[in-house]
Design an enzyme around this catalytic site. Structure first.
Site, mmCIF file in Angstrom:
data_model
loop_
_atom_site.group_PDB
_atom_site.id
_atom_site.type_symbol
_atom_site.label_atom_id
_atom_site.label_comp_id
_atom_site.label_asym_id
_atom_site.label_seq_id
_atom_site.Cartn_x
_atom_site.Cartn_y
_atom_site.Cartn_z
ATOM 1 N N LYS A 22 24.015 -10.468 102.314
ATOM 2 C CA LYS A 22 24.095 -11.043 103.649
ATOM 3 C C LYS A 22 22.531 -11.095 103.947
ATOM 4 O O LYS A 22 22.322 -12.640 104.665
ATOM 5 C CB LYS A 22 24.762 -10.055 104.656
ATOM 6 N N ASN A 23 21.728 -10.203 103.830
ATOM 7 C CA ASN A 23 20.426 -10.193 104.476
ATOM 8 C C ASN A 23 19.425 -11.307 103.587
ATOM 9 O O ASN A 23 18.384 -11.628 104.032
ATOM 10 C CB ASN A 23 19.758 -8.978 104.724
ATOM 11 N N ARG A 93 21.389 -11.541 115.913
ATOM 12 C CA ARG A 93 20.128 -11.337 116.228
ATOM 13 C C ARG A 93 19.237 -12.383 115.237
ATOM 14 O O ARG A 93 18.175 -12.851 115.333
ATOM 15 C CB ARG A 93 19.223 -10.227 116.216
ATOM 16 N N CYS A 117 19.682 -4.111 120.826
ATOM 17 C CA CYS A 117 20.894 -4.275 120.365
ATOM 18 C C CYS A 117 21.117 -2.571 120.156
ATOM 19 O O CYS A 117 20.514 -1.881 120.628
ATOM 20 C CB CYS A 117 21.108 -5.103 118.869
ATOM 21 N N ARG A 122 14.415 -3.913 119.059
ATOM 22 C CA ARG A 122 14.109 -4.899 118.233
ATOM 23 C C ARG A 122 13.437 -6.305 118.749
ATOM 24 O O ARG A 122 13.989 -7.207 119.103
ATOM 25 C CB ARG A 122 15.544 -5.322 117.534
ATOM 26 N N PRO A 123 12.131 -5.797 119.214
ATOM 27 C CA PRO A 123 11.556 -7.043 119.763
ATOM 28 C C PRO A 123 11.193 -8.364 118.580
ATOM 29 O O PRO A 123 11.453 -7.815 117.486
ATOM 30 C CB PRO A 123 10.282 -6.591 120.365
ATOM 31 N N VAL A 124 10.858 -9.391 119.008
ATOM 32 C CA VAL A 124 10.421 -10.453 118.013
ATOM 33 C C VAL A 124 8.992 -10.891 118.179
ATOM 34 O O VAL A 124 8.609 -12.079 117.710
ATOM 35 C CB VAL A 124 11.583 -11.657 117.976
ATOM 36 N N GLN A 126 6.090 -10.321 117.114
ATOM 37 C CA GLN A 126 5.376 -10.563 115.678
ATOM 38 C C GLN A 126 5.765 -11.996 115.006
ATOM 39 O O GLN A 126 4.924 -12.783 114.637
ATOM 40 C CB GLN A 126 5.695 -9.613 114.660
ATOM 41 N N ASP A 309 19.040 0.568 106.247
ATOM 42 C CA ASP A 309 20.528 0.185 106.208
ATOM 43 C C ASP A 309 21.481 1.181 105.302
ATOM 44 O O ASP A 309 22.438 1.031 105.202
ATOM 45 C CB ASP A 309 20.654 -1.255 105.619
ATOM 46 N N ILE A 331 12.781 3.615 111.428
ATOM 47 C CA ILE A 331 12.655 2.119 111.628
ATOM 48 C C ILE A 331 13.020 2.120 112.863
ATOM 49 O O ILE A 331 12.502 1.134 113.672
ATOM 50 C CB ILE A 331 13.310 1.394 110.462
ATOM 51 N N ARG A 401 31.183 -8.218 109.637
ATOM 52 C CA ARG A 401 29.729 -8.814 109.676
ATOM 53 C C ARG A 401 29.261 -8.743 108.407
ATOM 54 O O ARG A 401 28.055 -9.679 107.952
ATOM 55 C CB ARG A 401 28.987 -8.300 110.741
#
Ligand code: EPU
Length: 421
Positions: A22-23, A93, A117, A122-124, A126, A309, A331, A401
């Site tokens: 998936k990732n 996300r 979430c 989980r900011p973005v 960067q 994960d 994390i 998902r």
């Protein structure tokens, strides 16, 4: 909402095939936005998140053609609407991954800012800071990231970027943007995850000039245009690890095909410590579990260390192992939601900030529990497989998902699992 009913107590046995990752697939689907030629992908897992990403790029003007069960051809020559709306970003996300490619090829993008979430804030920032360093003008307005840059020579330009922390999708977004920027970009403190390497391999087969993917320093020399390519998505190392844990906890013996132990060193080492026998074949892994596992402590960190994960799944196996273990999550700040549900099944877990102390019990007992996020759900499935009696897991859309055909695969391994619609 679908539920999963599991009757525990059967050791898993047999063989299943592991799906595409998936990732890796999510960023690679976004890579189609970088070229006007078709991108042909194989081994794409049939998952809810993949369907969401396909819908997102489709509404931007990408033509999506399915090719058999796990193939897809993406043609973004008609890209016209560089927008990722809130109702899609809020369900996934990873939608933020369209930002870099849209800016690089289309010169503008409007992407909803993801909210927090279940597992953390989980900011973005960067992603945004890196694109700004490449010359993009970005501001946040009415909950949307408004980003602009010209195209071609007047567009993004190469930059030296040192990210404040290791970010997987941040590295991927910047690498995709840099592929079409003017000049050389260096990303330092880059994520070394195998999925970053799979994306880099796909970009290289599209004509990008990238070196160092898989290390913490990636160099990208921008090219004027990228072309179409065919790429096979790598195997899902987290799905692989999840089934290894399920087999280990249930005292089973399984062979997982279409995957490899190559990207799972940290996980395999812990399963060996727990007492499992593991044989790495070229394209498969075999695991045989002891009658009872030994507790193993873990600490999550960016690749190649132990993956966040897989944290929830190891919490589940420690619940029934012999002895006590400490699980340290470094994390995400809120990734222990599964602990309270595991306690409902009779687990002995004490949480202290980012540490969980788990003491194994002889038996868990089936109960009704609620899935809160993808990997939390996987831990509840593992617990349900070893619990006495029936476990009913509510809200399993989280599982859909990220785990392709989970009840079929578990069924193939002899588990008594049924989806209730
Ligand atoms: N972070 C920031 N600012 C940023 C970016 C990240 O503070 O701009 C922080 C995050 O809040 C987190 C840490 O940095 O504390 C690492 O986050 P990262 O950006 O690496 O996570 P991600 O890219 O959003 C991917 C996976 C996750 C996986 C993490 C960590 C995808 C689509 N998602 O997320 O996968 O947990 O890396 O390995 O690749 C899952 O599959 O269940 C899943 C959550």
């Amino acid at each position: 909402m679908d539920k999963l009913l599991i009757e525990g107590g059967t050791p898993l046995a047999g063989e299943i095939a592991i799906s595409g990752a998936k990732n890796a697939a999510l960023p690679i689907l976004c890579a189609c936005l970088l070229t006007a030629e078709p991108l042909h992908l194989t081994n794409v897992p049939r998952l809810r998140d993949i369907a969401t990403m396909l819908r997102l790029i489709e509404q931007m003007g990408v033509a999506v053609t399915h090719d058999g069960a796990n193939g897809v051809v993406l043609d973004s020559s008609g890209l016209s609407n560089p927008l990722a709306p809130y109702d899609m970003v809020k369900t996934m996300r990873a939608s933020i991954l369209v930002l870099g490619p849209l800016l690089a090829r289309h010169g503008e993008a409007r992407v909803s800012l993801p909210g927090g979430c279940a597992i953390g804030a989980r900011p973005v920032e960067q992603h945004i800071l890196g694109l700004q360093a490449m010359g993009a003008s970005i501001h946040v307005e009415h909950g949307y990231i408004q980003a602009g840059a010209g195209t071609g020579k007047r567009g993004l330009r190469g930059a030296c970027i040192v990210t404040d922390m290791v970010t997987v999708t941040g590295t991927e977004n910047l690498m995709m943007a840099a592929a079409l920027a003017d000049g050389e970009t260096i990303i330092e403190n880059a994520a070394r995850e195998p999925e970053v390497v799979d994306l880099a391999n796909c970009l290289v087969s599209m004509g990008a000039q990238i070196s160092g993917a898989g290390t913490d320093k990636i160099r990208i020399r921008g090219v004027e245009r990228l072309h179409g390519a065919t790429h096979r998505i790598m195997a899902d190392r987290i799905e692989t690890g999840t089934y290894l844990c399920a087999a280990a906890a249930s005292g089973g013996s399984v062979r997982l095909t279409g995957t490899s132990a190559a990207y799972l060193d940290a996980v395999v080492d812990k399963l060996l410590d727990a007492g499992c026998d593991i044989v790495a074949e070229r394209d498969a892994i075999r695991l045989k579990a002891p009658p009872r596992l030994k507790a193993v402590s873990i600490r999550t960190s960016p690749y190649p260390a132990f993956p966040t994960d897989m944290q929830a799944q190891f919490m589940a196996i420690n619940c029934v192992a012999e002895g006590s273990a400490v699980i340290r999550e470094t994390i995400f700040e809120n990734r222990f939601m599964h602990a309270v549900e595991l306690i409902r099944l009779g687990a002995d877990i004490r949480i202290d900030a980012s540490n969980a102390m788990v003491t194994g019990v002889e038996r868990l007992q089936g109960a009704t529990v609620m899935a809160t996020d993808l990997r939390a759900s996987a831990s509840l499935v593992i617990a349900g497989l070893v619990a006495q009696g029936e476990t009913l897991i509510d809200r399993i859309y989280h599982l859909d998902r990220g785990y392709e055909g989970i009840e079929e695969k578990l069924g193939q391994l002899g588990a008594r699992v049924r989806r209730i619609r």
